[in-house]
Design a protein around this motif. Sequence first.
Motif, PDB file in Angstrom:
ATOM      1  N   ILE A   1       0.861  -1.176   0.000  1.00  9.35           N
ATOM      2  CA  ILE A   1       0.000   0.000   0.000  1.00  9.35           C
ATOM      3  C   ILE A   1       0.900   1.229   0.000  1.00  9.35           C
ATOM      4  O   ILE A   1       1.834   1.319   0.803  1.00  9.35           O
ATOM      5  CB  ILE A   1      -0.920   0.012   1.238  1.00  9.35           C
ATOM      6  N   PRO A   2       0.667   2.196  -0.890  1.00  2.00           N
ATOM      7  CA  PRO A   2       1.570   3.344  -0.990  1.00  2.00           C
ATOM      8  C   PRO A   2       1.738   4.060   0.344  1.00  2.00           C
ATOM      9  O   PRO A   2       0.781   4.235   1.105  1.00  2.00           O
ATOM     10  CB  PRO A   2       0.874   4.252  -2.016  1.00  2.00           C
ATOM     11  N   ALA A   3       2.972   4.489   0.608  1.00  2.00           N
ATOM     12  CA  ALA A   3       3.268   5.180   1.862  1.00  2.00           C
ATOM     13  C   ALA A   3       3.512   6.667   1.658  1.00  2.00           C
ATOM     14  O   ALA A   3       3.764   7.386   2.631  1.00  2.00           O
ATOM     15  CB  ALA A   3       4.497   4.544   2.518  1.00  2.00           C
ATOM     16  N   ASP A   4       3.427   7.143   0.407  1.00  2.00           N
ATOM     17  CA  ASP A   4       3.719   8.551   0.147  1.00  2.00           C
ATOM     18  C   ASP A   4       2.533   9.459   0.471  1.00  2.00           C
ATOM     19  O   ASP A   4       2.652  10.681   0.440  1.00  2.00           O
ATOM     20  CB  ASP A   4       4.158   8.748  -1.307  1.00  2.00           C
ATOM     21  N   ASP A   5       1.386   8.858   0.767  1.00  2.00           N
ATOM     22  CA  ASP A   5       0.189   9.622   1.136  1.00  2.00           C
ATOM     23  C   ASP A   5      -0.308   9.073   2.469  1.00  2.00           C
ATOM     24  O   ASP A   5      -0.662   7.896   2.577  1.00  2.00           O
ATOM     25  CB  ASP A   5      -0.880   9.452   0.047  1.00  2.00           C
ATOM     26  N   ARG A   6      -0.337   9.918   3.496  1.00  2.00           N
ATOM     27  CA  ARG A   6      -0.714   9.453   4.830  1.00  2.00           C
ATOM     28  C   ARG A   6      -2.129   8.888   4.873  1.00  2.00           C
ATOM     29  O   ARG A   6      -2.444   8.046   5.709  1.00  2.00           O
ATOM     30  CB  ARG A   6      -0.590  10.590   5.843  1.00  2.00           C
ATOM     31  N   SER A   7      -2.971   9.352   3.962  1.00  2.00           N
ATOM     32  CA  SER A   7      -4.360   8.897   3.988  1.00  2.00           C
ATOM     33  C   SER A   7      -4.483   7.418   3.644  1.00  2.00           C
ATOM     34  O   SER A   7      -5.502   6.789   3.953  1.00  2.00           O
ATOM     35  CB  SER A   7      -5.210   9.719   3.009  1.00  2.00           C
TER      36      SER A   7
END
Length: 415
Positions: free
Chosen positions: A179-185
């Motif tokens: 799951i991408p970690a570059d967006d906190r959401s």
Amino acid sequence: MKDQVHAAARRARTAAATLAVTHRADKDAALHAMADALVAGTAAIVSANDRDVEAARAAGTGENVVDRLRLDAGRVAAFAQGLRDVAALPDPVGEVVRGSTLPNGLRMQQVRVPMGVIGMIYEGRPNVTADAAAICLKAGSAVLLRGSSSAARSNAAIIDIMREALVGAGLPADAVQQIPADDRSSATHLMQARGLVDLVIPRGGAGLIQAVVEQSTVPVIETGVGNCHVYVDADADLDMALDIVLNAKTHRTSVCNAAESLLVHRAVADVFVPRVVAALHEAGVTVHGDPAFCATDAAVVEATDDDHAAEYLSLDISARVVESIDEAIAHIRTFSSGHTEAIVTSSLAASARFTTGVDSAAVMVNASTRFTDGGELGFGAEIGISTQKLHARGPMGLTEMTTTTFVVTGDGHVR
């Protein structure tokens, strides 16, 4: 981002349905293929990790945190071996927990079954990526891995290698997804994907864990911070006690099973406190002590309640002299995070009093707190150490990643 996370969760559910009926031999073969691929891909993993470490240092990250992030060939080989260790363990899926034939002739069995889709939200420890994938796969579940942005390159390299190995072994790549970690959401969308994700496990610092516990609508197994204590009893072998304290504190400071607090019985304090303070100082440890410790050495820092409650994750330790084992237990119950406590004693009565008196996930008798670890306790890799009391407590291995189904067989029975 919500659509992206939910799409991954739907793919994971499809993969989980396949894993649920996959035979042990096929899962084990996939784990061995993943382990071999990780070793073969060591250079790529370490190269990606070097970039993460460089970025972390440039951002002013403390060396204790960098140590958790750093990978080398030895650490890659270690978590690859963890996959092989998991493959060698019995498959929990299908295990009959209990069963009986009821008076009316119905045959009841409670059987272990996969959890389904498990979400992992964790901070900068890339080894967790491989450990979690291995345990979830062997337990028949798909996993969604949301690591920290600080380890994004390392995690991506590890996950890409494992996914390719899964396909080569005939299992769905979507059993393991990043799951991408570059967006906190993305973390919020994962922990609130109720109906798509069956369980969320946070692993990291107190802030991360608290945020997941408070915000998640998906069931959570809470892993805790590690304010671990070593209590040196009146009947302790003091040479043994010194070895255990030094190992528990200094073997690796950045992990949750490192000792953060030391308690010493008054009966041995005059002899042991000067010895342990000198040894800790020689090892570079700052002691935050009560008046008895402060009187021993001017370098001891006066301790506060915040010190006694701290998970330092550094070369620091709080220390106090207690009048009795009951005072030690009371101190631990006040300040412990419920992770691991250790007693050093030659008294069976004292060890029994301690093990029943403290309320923690693990209790060590004449052994270092560093043994609270799935691998050390024979579980293979671990997915985390639970400090809660529901479903799973302590190091979580394969069994803790399953749930159960009641299978009831009759012969035309009606009620």
